[in-house]
Design a protein around this motif. Structure first.
Motif, mmCIF file in Angstrom:
data_model
loop_
_atom_site.group_PDB
_atom_site.id
_atom_site.type_symbol
_atom_site.label_atom_id
_atom_site.label_comp_id
_atom_site.label_asym_id
_atom_site.label_seq_id
_atom_site.Cartn_x
_atom_site.Cartn_y
_atom_site.Cartn_z
ATOM 1 N N THR A 17 -4.117 2.558 -1.024
ATOM 2 C CA THR A 17 -5.539 2.548 -1.342
ATOM 3 C C THR A 17 -5.955 3.817 -2.077
ATOM 4 O O THR A 17 -6.560 3.754 -3.154
ATOM 5 C CB THR A 17 -6.379 2.431 -0.049
ATOM 6 N N GLU A 36 -3.006 14.449 0.982
ATOM 7 C CA GLU A 36 -2.128 13.646 1.833
ATOM 8 C C GLU A 36 -1.582 14.510 2.969
ATOM 9 O O GLU A 36 -1.099 15.618 2.731
ATOM 10 C CB GLU A 36 -0.978 13.066 0.981
ATOM 11 N N ARG A 46 9.692 8.510 5.584
ATOM 12 C CA ARG A 46 9.032 8.017 6.799
ATOM 13 C C ARG A 46 9.950 7.064 7.548
ATOM 14 O O ARG A 46 10.564 6.186 6.928
ATOM 15 C CB ARG A 46 7.786 7.220 6.416
ATOM 16 N N THR A 53 3.112 -8.854 1.432
ATOM 17 C CA THR A 53 2.977 -9.887 0.412
ATOM 18 C C THR A 53 1.785 -9.533 -0.465
ATOM 19 O O THR A 53 0.651 -9.460 0.016
ATOM 20 C CB THR A 53 2.774 -11.281 1.047
ATOM 21 N N ARG A 114 6.147 -0.972 0.557
ATOM 22 C CA ARG A 114 5.064 0.018 0.688
ATOM 23 C C ARG A 114 5.435 1.306 -0.052
ATOM 24 O O ARG A 114 4.627 1.888 -0.758
ATOM 25 C CB ARG A 114 4.927 0.356 2.175
ATOM 26 N N VAL A 133 -6.653 16.280 6.818
ATOM 27 C CA VAL A 133 -8.105 16.452 6.952
ATOM 28 C C VAL A 133 -8.472 16.316 8.424
ATOM 29 O O VAL A 133 -8.084 15.359 9.097
ATOM 30 C CB VAL A 133 -8.856 15.389 6.108
ATOM 31 N N ASP A 322 -7.384 0.222 4.884
ATOM 32 C CA ASP A 322 -7.259 0.060 6.338
ATOM 33 C C ASP A 322 -8.275 0.912 7.106
ATOM 34 O O ASP A 322 -8.619 0.590 8.235
ATOM 35 C CB ASP A 322 -5.841 0.418 6.803
ATOM 36 N N LEU A 335 -3.456 -5.291 2.543
ATOM 37 C CA LEU A 335 -3.177 -4.640 1.263
ATOM 38 C C LEU A 335 -4.029 -5.266 0.154
ATOM 39 O O LEU A 335 -4.615 -4.552 -0.671
ATOM 40 C CB LEU A 335 -1.692 -4.801 0.916
ATOM 41 N N ASN A 336 -4.092 -6.588 0.129
ATOM 42 C CA ASN A 336 -4.811 -7.268 -0.957
ATOM 43 C C ASN A 336 -6.282 -6.859 -0.980
ATOM 44 O O ASN A 336 -6.848 -6.606 -2.033
ATOM 45 C CB ASN A 336 -4.623 -8.783 -0.834
HETATM 46 C C1 LIG Z 1 3.783 -5.485 9.988
HETATM 47 C C2 LIG Z 1 2.751 -5.448 8.900
HETATM 48 C C3 LIG Z 1 2.832 -6.357 7.859
HETATM 49 C C4 LIG Z 1 1.845 -6.366 6.867
HETATM 50 N N1 LIG Z 1 1.936 -7.295 5.886
HETATM 51 C C5 LIG Z 1 0.974 -7.360 4.934
HETATM 52 C C6 LIG Z 1 1.038 -8.353 3.911
HETATM 53 O O1 LIG Z 1 1.953 -9.173 3.874
HETATM 54 N N2 LIG Z 1 0.048 -8.382 2.975
HETATM 55 C C7 LIG Z 1 -1.012 -7.520 3.027
HETATM 56 O O2 LIG Z 1 -1.918 -7.623 2.178
HETATM 57 N N3 LIG Z 1 -1.079 -6.543 3.961
HETATM 58 C C8 LIG Z 1 -0.118 -6.451 4.907
HETATM 59 N N4 LIG Z 1 -0.172 -5.470 5.862
HETATM 60 C C9 LIG Z 1 -1.277 -4.486 5.819
HETATM 61 C C10 LIG Z 1 -0.952 -3.317 4.864
HETATM 62 O O3 LIG Z 1 0.244 -2.683 5.272
HETATM 63 C C11 LIG Z 1 -2.104 -2.329 4.870
HETATM 64 O O4 LIG Z 1 -3.333 -2.996 4.691
HETATM 65 C C12 LIG Z 1 -1.989 -1.273 3.750
HETATM 66 O O5 LIG Z 1 -0.737 -0.651 3.812
HETATM 67 C C13 LIG Z 1 -3.116 -0.251 3.883
HETATM 68 O O6 LIG Z 1 -2.946 0.809 3.000
HETATM 69 P P1 LIG Z 1 -3.842 2.132 3.122
HETATM 70 O O7 LIG Z 1 -3.530 2.940 1.919
HETATM 71 O O8 LIG Z 1 -5.260 1.748 3.360
HETATM 72 O O9 LIG Z 1 -3.346 2.837 4.442
HETATM 73 P P2 LIG Z 1 -1.957 3.590 4.711
HETATM 74 O O10 LIG Z 1 -0.855 2.923 3.990
HETATM 75 O O11 LIG Z 1 -1.861 3.715 6.187
HETATM 76 O O12 LIG Z 1 -2.153 5.010 4.048
HETATM 77 C C14 LIG Z 1 -2.936 6.021 4.635
HETATM 78 C C15 LIG Z 1 -2.454 7.380 4.113
HETATM 79 O O13 LIG Z 1 -3.331 8.390 4.608
HETATM 80 C C16 LIG Z 1 -2.566 9.475 5.113
HETATM 81 N N5 LIG Z 1 -3.383 10.126 6.154
HETATM 82 C C17 LIG Z 1 -3.676 9.673 7.393
HETATM 83 N N6 LIG Z 1 -4.483 10.522 8.053
HETATM 84 C C18 LIG Z 1 -4.730 11.549 7.196
HETATM 85 C C19 LIG Z 1 -5.510 12.739 7.299
HETATM 86 N N7 LIG Z 1 -6.218 13.048 8.412
HETATM 87 N N8 LIG Z 1 -5.525 13.586 6.240
HETATM 88 C C20 LIG Z 1 -4.841 13.295 5.096
HETATM 89 N N9 LIG Z 1 -4.087 12.174 4.950
HETATM 90 C C21 LIG Z 1 -4.038 11.312 5.980
HETATM 91 C C22 LIG Z 1 -1.314 8.819 5.655
HETATM 92 O O14 LIG Z 1 -0.252 9.734 5.782
HETATM 93 C C23 LIG Z 1 -1.062 7.737 4.600
HETATM 94 O O15 LIG Z 1 -0.290 8.191 3.520
HETATM 95 C C24 LIG Z 1 0.787 -5.434 6.895
HETATM 96 C C25 LIG Z 1 0.714 -4.503 7.933
HETATM 97 C C26 LIG Z 1 1.680 -4.515 8.931
HETATM 98 C C27 LIG Z 1 1.583 -3.505 10.040
#
Ligand SMILES: Cc1cc2nc3c(=O)[nH]c(=O)nc-3n(C[C@H](O)[C@H](O)[C@H](O)COP(=O)(O)OP(=O)(O)OC[C@H]3O[C@@H](n4cnc5c(N)ncnc54)[C@H](O)[C@@H]3O)c2cc1C
Length: 422
Positions: A17, A36, A46, A53, A114, A133, A322, A335-336
């Motif tokens: 995101t 980050e 990690r 998907t 990912r 943060v 998320d 993710l979508n």
């Molecule tokens: C088993 C599983 C299967 C999934 N399958 C799907 C799928 O098929 N299709 C789909 O659309 N979605 C799927 N998802 C959901 C998807 O993985 C998430 O929605 C997506 O990865 C979210 O991305 P993000 O960047 O919001 O969060 P994250 O990927 O969690 O990234 C957050 C980032 O912030 C950093 N961070 C955290 N706290 C701090 C802080 N205090 N200060 C600075 N940095 C920080 C972290 O280190 C990380 O790099 C699945 C999830 C799981 C658990």
């Protein structure tokens, strides 16, 4: 008309995101900094990674990612040789008989890694690593004799950064969400869900067997105990050598959590092996082939049940991905939706920077849409999670009518009014 301004955005978190927000702002020529928590090396190593998907969210990627990176999207695929046209959806099987029950239709689905997605999206983006943060504060700063409302993010290392607005893209357990709405309102709601989500390699022969029914993913639900057993390709370092392929396995069930005495590596492995032995092929064999020393973690299910309109402090603090809508994974939407958030957020900042809207108007509009879409999807995904783990409700689960596509507001509401399992 609002004032035209160079608004600097502070992005918390370089997950998918945050990185797509950065790409969107970069494309719009707007300044940003992205922080980050991980170090450059731990970011690449990690212990927990998984596949996802990517389907309807693809159109949002191509809106902001530069064309030269869009052209390289196949580098993020679990198996780059499987094109988006290769499959029409996720087949769901009866775990006891092996018969296909339904196909969860999807728009050009691909399995993406990912880690590979982060690596592609971070090209051309100067991520500031090792910056955790811990707090977000409103700040007033004087610029050329004019007092400006700003925002300050404070890091664990004692330093800070000041910008015009902040977007928390820091994942399901978002610190930014806590800072904006308070610890209690930011809390996640537990779902009575248990998940073993882990990876394994197999021999070349076994690996080929696991991709025979579908090159990307297969999923089975067992009628007797309502467990779900998912197998998908997570990485194919050498697509022509199946012994290099890495698979993602996910066994999940609702209610009946493992008692604490069994929630050990040995206990989880024994439970997994026992359940897998009750499945039809190829799930049964996959269970046998998983080596005893393969690490099986246990994850709970959560979502943000207390989600409600947050005070964005005049448009200076918001959340995306998320952080804004953590959800259970059984409909493949997190993710979508996150990709859509990233595009909407960068467009909102562009509108404020050009003076088309004030910052408050632009971020109010962004928040309203993300919250409404996020709340609906958290609920639909929750219904999917609860319904597919029960043979009696399986065929009434959202996947049957909606497949994996994004639900329109009216049909989402209709789906939710169709009843929620206790
Ligand atoms: C088993 C599983 C299967 C999934 N399958 C799907 C799928 O098929 N299709 C789909 O659309 N979605 C799927 N998802 C959901 C998807 O993985 C998430 O929605 C997506 O990865 C979210 O991305 P993000 O960047 O919001 O969060 P994250 O990927 O969690 O990234 C957050 C980032 O912030 C950093 N961070 C955290 N706290 C701090 C802080 N205090 N200060 C600075 N940095 C920080 C972290 O280190 C990380 O790099 C699945 C999830 C799981 C658990």
């Amino acid at each position: 008309m609002a004032e035209e301004r160079q608004l600097e955005t502070l992005i918390i978190g370089a997950g998918t995101t945050g990185l797509l927000v950065a790409q969107g702002l970069k494309k719009a020529g707007l300044p940003f900094r992205i922080f980050e928590y991980e170090s450059p090396s731990t970011y690449q190593t990690r212990p927990r990674e998984w596949g996802m998907t990517l389907h309807w969210g693809s159109e949002h990627v191509s809106k902001v990612l530069p064309p030269e990176l869009v052209a390289r999207m196949s580098e993020t695929y679990a198996d780059p040789t499987v094109s988006p046209d290769a499959v029409t959806g996720l087949p769901i099987f009866n775990g006891k008989t092996g018969e296909q029950i339904v196909e969860m239709k999807a728009e050009k689905p691909v399995r993406v890694s990912r880690k590979k997605l982060r690596n592609l999206f971070s090209e051309g983006v100067a991520v500031e690593y090792g910056k955790e943060v811990v707090d977000i504060q409103e700040a007033e700063v004087e610029e050329g004799g004019v007092k400006r409302e700003k925002v300050r993010v404070v890091f664990k290392d004692g330093t800070d950064a000041v910008g015009d607005l902040v977007v928390g893209c820091d994942g399901a357990r978002s610190r930014a969400r806590e800072c904006i709405v308070g610890k209690e309102k930011a809390e996640l709601t537990d779902v009575p869900l248990s998940m073993f989500n882990f990876t394994s390699r197999f021999t070349a022969e076994q690996a080929l067997e696991l991709r025979k029914l579908n090159p990307l993913f297969i999923n089975a639900i067992h009628p007797d105990h309502g467990t779900m057993f998912w197998i998908s390709i997570q990485d194919a370092p050498d697509p022509s050598d199946p012994s290099t392929w890495l698979f993602q396995l996910l066994l999940s069930w609702t209610h009946n959590p493992l008692p604490a005495s069994q929630n050990t590596q040995e206990g989880r492995m024994a439970f997994f092996k026992k359940r897998a032995s009750e499945y039809a092929e190829p799930w049964r064999s996959a269970g046998e082939w998983v080596k005893e020393d393969c690490r099986i973690p246990m994850d709970p299910g959560t979502y943000w049940g207390k989600a409600e309109r947050w005070d964005n402090r005049g448009g200076r603090m918001t959340i995306a991905g998320d952080a804004a809508h953590p959800m259970t994974p059984h409909r493949g939407q997190g993710l979508n939706n996150a990709l859509q958030d990233a595009v909407h957020f960068s467009s909102a900042v562009a509108l404020a920077a050009s003076g088309t809207k004030t910052l408050k108007e632009a971020i109010d509009d962004y928040d309203k849409e993300v919250l409404e879409r996020g709340m609906l999807e958290m609920q639909i995904s929750l219904k999917q999670t609860m319904f597919i783990h029960n043979w009696e409700t399986l065929m009434a689960s959202p996947m049957v009518k909606l497949g994996m596509r994004q639900a329109k507001k009216e049909e989402a509401e209709a789906e939710l009014n169709g009843g929620q399992e206790e």
